[in-house]
Design a protein around this motif. Structure first.
Motif, PDB file in Angstrom:
ATOM      1  N   HIS A 125      20.605  28.896 -27.653  1.00 52.61           N
ATOM      2  CA  HIS A 125      20.176  28.215 -28.884  1.00 52.61           C
ATOM      3  C   HIS A 125      20.553  26.730 -28.864  1.00 52.61           C
ATOM      4  CE1 HIS A 125      19.290  32.219 -30.375  1.00 52.61           C
ATOM      5  NE2 HIS A 125      20.529  32.581 -30.099  1.00 52.61           N
ATOM      6  N   ILE A 126      20.406  26.135 -27.683  1.00 60.07           N
ATOM      7  CA  ILE A 126      20.705  24.720 -27.497  1.00 60.07           C
ATOM      8  C   ILE A 126      19.434  23.995 -27.043  1.00 60.07           C
ATOM      9  CG2 ILE A 126      22.052  23.025 -26.191  1.00 60.07           C
ATOM     10  CD1 ILE A 126      24.164  25.255 -25.802  1.00 60.07           C
ATOM     11  N   THR A 140       9.929  25.378 -25.164  1.00 56.15           N
ATOM     12  CA  THR A 140      10.010  26.040 -26.470  1.00 56.15           C
ATOM     13  C   THR A 140       9.455  27.452 -26.389  1.00 56.15           C
ATOM     14  OG1 THR A 140       9.504  25.836 -28.827  1.00 56.15           O
ATOM     15  CG2 THR A 140       7.745  25.234 -27.307  1.00 56.15           C
ATOM     16  N   GLY A 141      10.013  28.301 -27.229  1.00 56.84           N
ATOM     17  CA  GLY A 141       9.486  29.644 -27.421  1.00 56.84           C
ATOM     18  C   GLY A 141       9.209  29.879 -28.889  1.00 56.84           C
ATOM     19  N   SER A 142       9.264  28.802 -29.688  1.00 59.65           N
ATOM     20  CA  SER A 142       9.041  28.928 -31.132  1.00 59.65           C
ATOM     21  C   SER A 142       8.333  27.674 -31.674  1.00 59.65           C
ATOM     22  CB  SER A 142      10.363  29.170 -31.861  1.00 59.65           C
ATOM     23  OG  SER A 142      11.319  28.174 -31.520  1.00 59.65           O
ATOM     24  N   THR A 164       1.217  32.975 -26.306  1.00 59.21           N
ATOM     25  CA  THR A 164       0.231  33.204 -27.363  1.00 59.21           C
ATOM     26  C   THR A 164       0.627  32.495 -28.650  1.00 59.21           C
ATOM     27  OG1 THR A 164       1.353  35.240 -28.068  1.00 59.21           O
ATOM     28  CG2 THR A 164      -0.366  35.457 -26.396  1.00 59.21           C
ATOM     29  N   GLY A 165      -0.384  32.349 -29.516  1.00 62.89           N
ATOM     30  CA  GLY A 165      -0.143  31.743 -30.825  1.00 62.89           C
ATOM     31  C   GLY A 165       0.222  30.279 -30.748  1.00 62.89           C
ATOM     32  N   ILE A 166      -0.378  29.533 -29.804  1.00 62.55           N
ATOM     33  CA  ILE A 166      -0.063  28.105 -29.647  1.00 62.55           C
ATOM     34  C   ILE A 166      -0.878  27.290 -30.645  1.00 62.55           C
ATOM     35  CG2 ILE A 166      -0.049  26.144 -28.070  1.00 62.55           C
ATOM     36  CD1 ILE A 166      -0.062  28.192 -25.762  1.00 62.55           C
ATOM     37  N   THR A 200       3.808  24.774 -31.938  1.00 64.18           N
ATOM     38  CA  THR A 200       4.284  26.065 -32.416  1.00 64.18           C
ATOM     39  C   THR A 200       3.814  27.160 -31.471  1.00 64.18           C
ATOM     40  OG1 THR A 200       4.128  25.274 -34.697  1.00 64.18           O
ATOM     41  CG2 THR A 200       4.376  27.650 -34.382  1.00 64.18           C
ATOM     42  N   VAL A 201       4.719  28.067 -31.138  1.00 63.59           N
ATOM     43  CA  VAL A 201       4.429  29.174 -30.235  1.00 63.59           C
ATOM     44  C   VAL A 201       4.871  30.475 -30.894  1.00 63.59           C
ATOM     45  CG1 VAL A 201       5.124  30.263 -28.050  1.00 63.59           C
ATOM     46  CG2 VAL A 201       4.606  27.825 -28.112  1.00 63.59           C
ATOM     47  N   GLU A 202       4.030  31.509 -30.818  1.00 64.52           N
ATOM     48  CA  GLU A 202       4.405  32.809 -31.369  1.00 64.52           C
ATOM     49  C   GLU A 202       5.131  33.675 -30.356  1.00 64.52           C
ATOM     50  OE1 GLU A 202       1.200  34.900 -33.212  1.00 64.52           O
ATOM     51  OE2 GLU A 202       0.912  33.376 -34.769  1.00 64.52           O
ATOM     52  N   ASP A 203       4.660  33.658 -29.105  1.00 62.61           N
ATOM     53  CA  ASP A 203       5.280  34.500 -28.089  1.00 62.61           C
ATOM     54  C   ASP A 203       5.132  33.870 -26.715  1.00 62.61           C
ATOM     55  OD1 ASP A 203       6.627  37.076 -27.464  1.00 62.61           O
ATOM     56  OD2 ASP A 203       4.835  37.395 -26.255  1.00 62.61           O
TER      57      ASP A 203
END
Length: 213
Positions: A125-126, A140-142, A164-166, A200-203
């Motif tokens: 989480h850094i 990023t993963g979020s 996905t979810g980009i 933004t990324v969902e997965d």
């Protein structure tokens, strides 16, 4: 509240202007040749770490004298690269952000290993970035804010088989709920419209590479 930062200087591509990236209050780590680079430019690292097999005995003595603390390891028996050792030490400082300088260069194996280490930081989480003269690399993963740092291009590359979810906000070529698969070039050579953009990324895990050329 100010951000707690660790800046790692590794033994890849290094230039004097990188010293300007150091901010007051930074915890500075020199990994192997990166420690020598720092001491040669008047910077006393808080920690020097590595097997120091890329510098001479005389240069190592200089590093020992000019570092606040040094951790030496055997070049034969160690399992980790000097940069990964530096990352492990950085995690102990519990920073908000790690900046790796000298993490890229002519050794593609080391460069790729260091890029993959961005995920290690993410797992802790850094926030983390790798910087050289032509690139600024984050992962990023979020959700992440991408600032205009003077680089011309911004490319998005999945390091998982699928992301996905980009969704891209503030980019020349926007995306909404898009999917990128490893090996596809859809995310190459985008650009910011303003001073920042949002990814933004969902997965999945997405590399964000800002580059000059």
């Amino acid at each position: 509240m100010s951000q707690k930062r660790v800046v790692i200087f590794s033994g890849g591509e290094l230039h004097p202007q990188y010293i300007e990236e150091i901010q007051p209050g930074d915890f500075i780590i020199g990994a192997d040749k990166g420690a020598l680079f720092l001491t040669q430019h008047g910077i006393k690292p808080d920690l020097a770490v590595g097997d120091f097999d890329s510098i001479s005995t005389q240069e190592l003595e200089h590093v020992r004298m000019e570092s606040r603390k040094i951790v030496e390891c055997d070049p034969v028996d160690k399992d980790l690269t000097d940069t990964e050792l530096a990352f492990k030490m950085a995690f102990r400082e519990q920073p908000d952000f790690i900046l790796l300088i000298g993490g890229t260069g002519t050794r593609m194996d080391h460069t790729l290993a260091n890029i993959q280490m961005l995920n290690r930081a993410l797992q802790h989480h850094i926030a983390c970035a790798i910087m050289d003269q032509n690139n600024y690399i984050t992962l990023t993963g979020s959700k992440i804010e991408v600032l205009d740092r003077g680089y011309k291009y911004i490319s998005l590359l999945p390091i998982t088989l699928e992301v996905t979810g980009i969704t891209l906000e503030g980019f020349q070529y926007p995306l909404e709920n898009a999917t990128l698969k490893m090996g596809e070039s859809l995310g190459i050579s985008n650009a910011l419209l303003e001073s920042f953009g949002i990814v933004t990324v969902e997965d999945g895990l997405l590399l964000i590479i800002q580059s000059r050329d």
